[in-house]
Design an enzyme around this catalytic site. Sequence first.
Site, PDB file in Angstrom:
ATOM      1  CD  GLN A 135     -22.839  -1.479 -25.610  1.00 45.82           C
ATOM      2  OE1 GLN A 135     -22.459  -0.379 -25.232  1.00 45.82           O
ATOM      3  NE2 GLN A 135     -22.219  -2.139 -26.589  1.00 45.82           N
ATOM      4  CB  CYS A 136     -25.809  -1.396 -30.979  1.00 45.39           C
ATOM      5  SG  CYS A 136     -27.402  -0.577 -31.056  1.00 45.39           S
ATOM      6  CD  GLN A 137     -18.356  -3.627 -29.725  1.00 46.68           C
ATOM      7  OE1 GLN A 137     -18.210  -2.785 -28.849  1.00 46.68           O
ATOM      8  NE2 GLN A 137     -17.336  -4.137 -30.372  1.00 46.68           N
ATOM      9  N   GLY A 269     -17.207  -0.585 -19.268  1.00 37.67           N
ATOM     10  CA  GLY A 269     -16.394   0.541 -18.813  1.00 37.67           C
ATOM     11  C   GLY A 269     -16.557   1.702 -19.764  1.00 37.67           C
ATOM     12  N   GLY A 270     -16.472   1.394 -21.037  1.00 37.88           N
ATOM     13  CA  GLY A 270     -16.646   2.415 -22.057  1.00 37.88           C
ATOM     14  C   GLY A 270     -17.105   1.778 -23.343  1.00 37.88           C
ATOM     15  CG  MET A 271     -20.221   1.340 -26.834  1.00 38.40           C
ATOM     16  SD  MET A 271     -19.443  -0.188 -27.441  1.00 38.40           S
ATOM     17  CE  MET A 271     -19.440   0.136 -29.207  1.00 38.40           C
ATOM     18  CD  GLU A 272     -15.774   0.579 -29.446  1.00 36.38           C
ATOM     19  OE1 GLU A 272     -16.015   0.532 -28.223  1.00 36.38           O
ATOM     20  OE2 GLU A 272     -15.572  -0.440 -30.130  1.00 36.38           O
ATOM     21  CG  HIS A 296      -9.823   0.869 -24.698  1.00 38.78           C
ATOM     22  ND1 HIS A 296      -8.990  -0.199 -24.936  1.00 38.78           N
ATOM     23  CD2 HIS A 296     -11.040   0.496 -25.168  1.00 38.78           C
ATOM     24  CE1 HIS A 296      -9.677  -1.170 -25.518  1.00 38.78           C
ATOM     25  NE2 HIS A 296     -10.928  -0.768 -25.664  1.00 38.78           N
ATOM     26  CD  GLU A 297     -13.989   2.644 -24.849  1.00 38.03           C
ATOM     27  OE1 GLU A 297     -14.210   2.303 -26.025  1.00 38.03           O
ATOM     28  OE2 GLU A 297     -13.848   1.811 -23.926  1.00 38.03           O
ATOM     29  CG  HIS A 300     -12.292   1.231 -29.836  1.00 36.88           C
ATOM     30  ND1 HIS A 300     -11.939   0.079 -30.500  1.00 36.88           N
ATOM     31  CD2 HIS A 300     -12.541   0.854 -28.545  1.00 36.88           C
ATOM     32  CE1 HIS A 300     -11.978  -0.950 -29.648  1.00 36.88           C
ATOM     33  NE2 HIS A 300     -12.330  -0.497 -28.453  1.00 36.88           N
ATOM     34  CD  GLU A 319     -12.424  -3.939 -27.978  1.00 38.67           C
ATOM     35  OE1 GLU A 319     -11.577  -3.234 -27.403  1.00 38.67           O
ATOM     36  OE2 GLU A 319     -13.585  -3.543 -28.246  1.00 38.67           O
ATOM     37  CG  ASP A 376     -23.751 -10.166 -25.698  1.00 37.59           C
ATOM     38  OD1 ASP A 376     -22.866  -9.341 -25.989  1.00 37.59           O
ATOM     39  OD2 ASP A 376     -24.970  -9.919 -25.765  1.00 37.59           O
ATOM     40  CE1 TYR A 384     -12.108  -6.967 -24.823  1.00 42.78           C
ATOM     41  CE2 TYR A 384     -11.218  -4.736 -24.779  1.00 42.78           C
ATOM     42  CZ  TYR A 384     -12.305  -5.598 -24.832  1.00 42.78           C
ATOM     43  OH  TYR A 384     -13.560  -5.080 -24.902  1.00 42.78           O
ATOM     44  NE  ARG A 564     -15.943  -1.008 -15.944  1.00 41.97           N
ATOM     45  CZ  ARG A 564     -14.833  -0.318 -15.709  1.00 41.97           C
ATOM     46  NH1 ARG A 564     -14.778   0.535 -14.694  1.00 41.97           N
ATOM     47  NH2 ARG A 564     -13.783  -0.456 -16.491  1.00 41.97           N
ATOM     48  CE  LYS A 566     -11.778  -4.148 -14.970  1.00 44.70           C
ATOM     49  NZ  LYS A 566     -10.955  -2.982 -15.321  1.00 44.70           N
TER      50      LYS A 566
HETATM   51  N1  BES Z   1     -15.987  -1.955 -27.411  1.00 38.90           N
HETATM   52  C1  BES Z   1     -15.694  -2.269 -26.066  1.00 38.90           C
HETATM   53  C2  BES Z   1     -16.905  -2.622 -25.252  1.00 38.90           C
HETATM   54  C3  BES Z   1     -17.719  -3.779 -25.809  1.00 38.90           C
HETATM   55  C4  BES Z   1     -17.109  -4.918 -26.279  1.00 38.90           C
HETATM   56  C5  BES Z   1     -19.082  -3.700 -25.835  1.00 38.90           C
HETATM   57  C6  BES Z   1     -17.868  -5.955 -26.797  1.00 38.90           C
HETATM   58  C7  BES Z   1     -19.837  -4.737 -26.344  1.00 38.90           C
HETATM   59  C8  BES Z   1     -19.235  -5.867 -26.820  1.00 38.90           C
HETATM   60  C9  BES Z   1     -14.933  -1.139 -25.366  1.00 38.90           C
HETATM   61  O1  BES Z   1     -14.067  -0.451 -26.185  1.00 38.90           O
HETATM   62  C10 BES Z   1     -14.100  -1.749 -24.284  1.00 38.90           C
HETATM   63  O2  BES Z   1     -13.256  -2.538 -24.607  1.00 38.90           O
HETATM   64  N2  BES Z   1     -14.327  -1.376 -23.036  1.00 38.90           N
HETATM   65  C11 BES Z   1     -13.576  -1.872 -21.900  1.00 38.90           C
HETATM   66  C12 BES Z   1     -12.584  -0.860 -21.423  1.00 38.90           C
HETATM   67  C13 BES Z   1     -11.205  -1.021 -21.915  1.00 38.90           C
HETATM   68  C14 BES Z   1     -10.258  -0.077 -21.207  1.00 38.90           C
HETATM   69  C15 BES Z   1     -10.658  -2.408 -21.963  1.00 38.90           C
HETATM   70  C16 BES Z   1     -14.544  -2.120 -20.758  1.00 38.90           C
HETATM   71  O3  BES Z   1     -15.741  -1.931 -20.949  1.00 38.90           O
HETATM   72  O4  BES Z   1     -14.108  -2.511 -19.691  1.00 38.90           O
HETATM   73 ZN    ZN Z   2     -12.405  -1.630 -26.705  1.00 36.77          ZN
END
Ligand code: BES
Ligand code: ZN
Length: 612
Positions: A135-137, A269-272, A296-297, A300, A319, A376, A384, A564, A566
């Site tokens: 997970q690089c972002q 949740g997801g990473m694009e 969402h992904e 992106h 975002e 982070d 968002y 996760r 979140k």
């Molecule tokens: N790119 C993000 C995840 C992310 C953000 C990873 C910042 C590392 C640093 C991804 O697209 C994202 O926003 N995922 C959300 C889901 C979305 C439906 C809001 C998540 O992980 O909950």
């Molecule tokens: Zn996103």
Amino acid sequence: MSRLSPNDPNSYSRPEEVKVIAVHLKWNVDFSRKIISGFVTLTAEQLTDASQLILDTRDIKIHSVKDEETGQLLQHSMGDAHPNFGSALTIALSPSGRKQYKITIEYEVSASCTALQWLSPSQTAGKKHPYLFSQCQAIHCRSLLPCQDTPAAKITYTAEVTVDNDLVALMSALRDEEHPPLRSDKGVTYKFRQPVPIPAYLIAIAVGALESRKIGPRSHVWSEKDFVEKAAYEFAETEQMLATAESLCGEYVWGQYDLLILPPSFPYGGMENPCLTFVTPTLLAGDKSLADVVVHEITHSWTGNLVTNANWEHFWLNEGFTKFIERKIVGELQGITARSFSAIGGWNGLAECIQARGEKDPLTCLIPDLTGVDPDDAFSTVPYEKGHTFLWYLESLVGGPGEFEPFLRAYLDKFKFKSITSDTFKDFLLEYFADKKTVLEKVDWNLWWHTPGMPPHKPEFDETLAATCTDLRQRWVNWDPSKECSFVKNDLDDMSSNQISQWLAQLLECEPLSITKLEKMEELYGMSSRNNAEIKFRWLRLGLKSHWPDCVDEALKFITEQGRMKFVRPIYRDFYAWEEMRSRAIATFKANKDSMMHVAAYVVAKDLHLSE
Ligand code: BES
Ligand code: ZN
């Protein structure tokens, strides 16, 4: 002492002077030592008279740096290490007057590489093989390879990855389907290519006992064997989502769109990741109700991966735009009321976040100052949802979707393959809508961009789908348990999973419910046997807020069996706020943190005030 870039407060690199344009990776994945070792070859262009190439690194061991053309070793030095930003690796460029360089670095990552999580066989579903994912972002790529770890710089990449013979490697790139992976006694080598220029944070790898199933003309799901069927069902609508996204945003340029379902410790949740979105297994609800994350992904693929924020201060360009277009797609696929329903949930989440952080917190600005701040630590729903609200506002100002959607397409087309700041967006908007000058003069850019707290304007959302949630919430709040109970078993029957989630989210905004009420909900609606992760998450929080002892074991289980952030962070924070339970939660975290991914353990430790 190396200085951070004037253009990106989180990177040492200077792509405006010497720009890396392509990367070739030759990696060996060593599960016994939990490291990746090998080579990275960088193709760099000298744009100024700068005589050095500065790369970002974090805990990387450099063995050698070689000029591919002359075969000579190049002088290099490692700057002081910042705990989060790492160290600058400065490579002297031979003063030959060349404009292009090819430099090969032999290196290995450290066992504590923050971009990677190594799982032992016992931590996987199949229990037989180990697993690795990245997970690089936002700024962890520098712990995986020496690179220009700023989203201002874009590269194409190719890779050869050698893993144990019984494992499969995947990357955020196209798989070489013409040549079957090469097998030898050293392992099996997979080849990849990403011909579209991407920022370093989109480099990704996963290795494990992975299997796949085709779910569309350009899509497969990948996961451990146990989840393939379930995932194929859950994400069966991927092609429709892609097609709808294309109708709004233009052609999908990445060729493949695959999904990888990760082990439960995946922190997002997801990473694009391009060509291969990573998702949490907590989306496998069994009823497709959580597939919005895939929308969402997919989105992106344009906002973020084609048009990219130039640094993390402009993260809303990734975002906020993605949320905005995601909800347009949801509106197309599920009906226009679903767009507003999702937006209402987002608005409420934003209010909760800003209340928790404080309405004067500078990190609640749409464009925060990240000098000295690790992305982070800054991460929240603000970019968002404030970003989404801002675009909704602009759309209504210029006259609605009929005007704004063609603008969005023009914006994506104009800035694809580039990295931009918010001002570039603003200039283009004002230029595109030159004939709407007077309405756009109403926009208070400073208020939207640089003022903390809630957005200055709340859109008029359609309440059709939210009303059911609000009504039921109000009835529960108003009910006096000493009087007759009007609730019945099938109150929730006509509500979608997302409506049940929103009903619970709304209850969380109110004063804690009495335990009597919670027990009644449990008795009537069987809340604790619901497996939808979004519902479970909010139900457990509701119990914790009311200091309901019955939910404690289940809540501790939920935050240890998946990672996760979140879900994990708010529940740990709720435990922290419940003084009698605080030490139990801290003990649980300490016992479990080694099986969490770095970023999750890092932020939860802060949430629990175990580190600064
Ligand atoms: N790119 C993000 C995840 C992310 C953000 C990873 C910042 C590392 C640093 C991804 O697209 C994202 O926003 N995922 C959300 C889901 C979305 C439906 C809001 C998540 O992980 O909950
Ligand atoms: Zn996103």
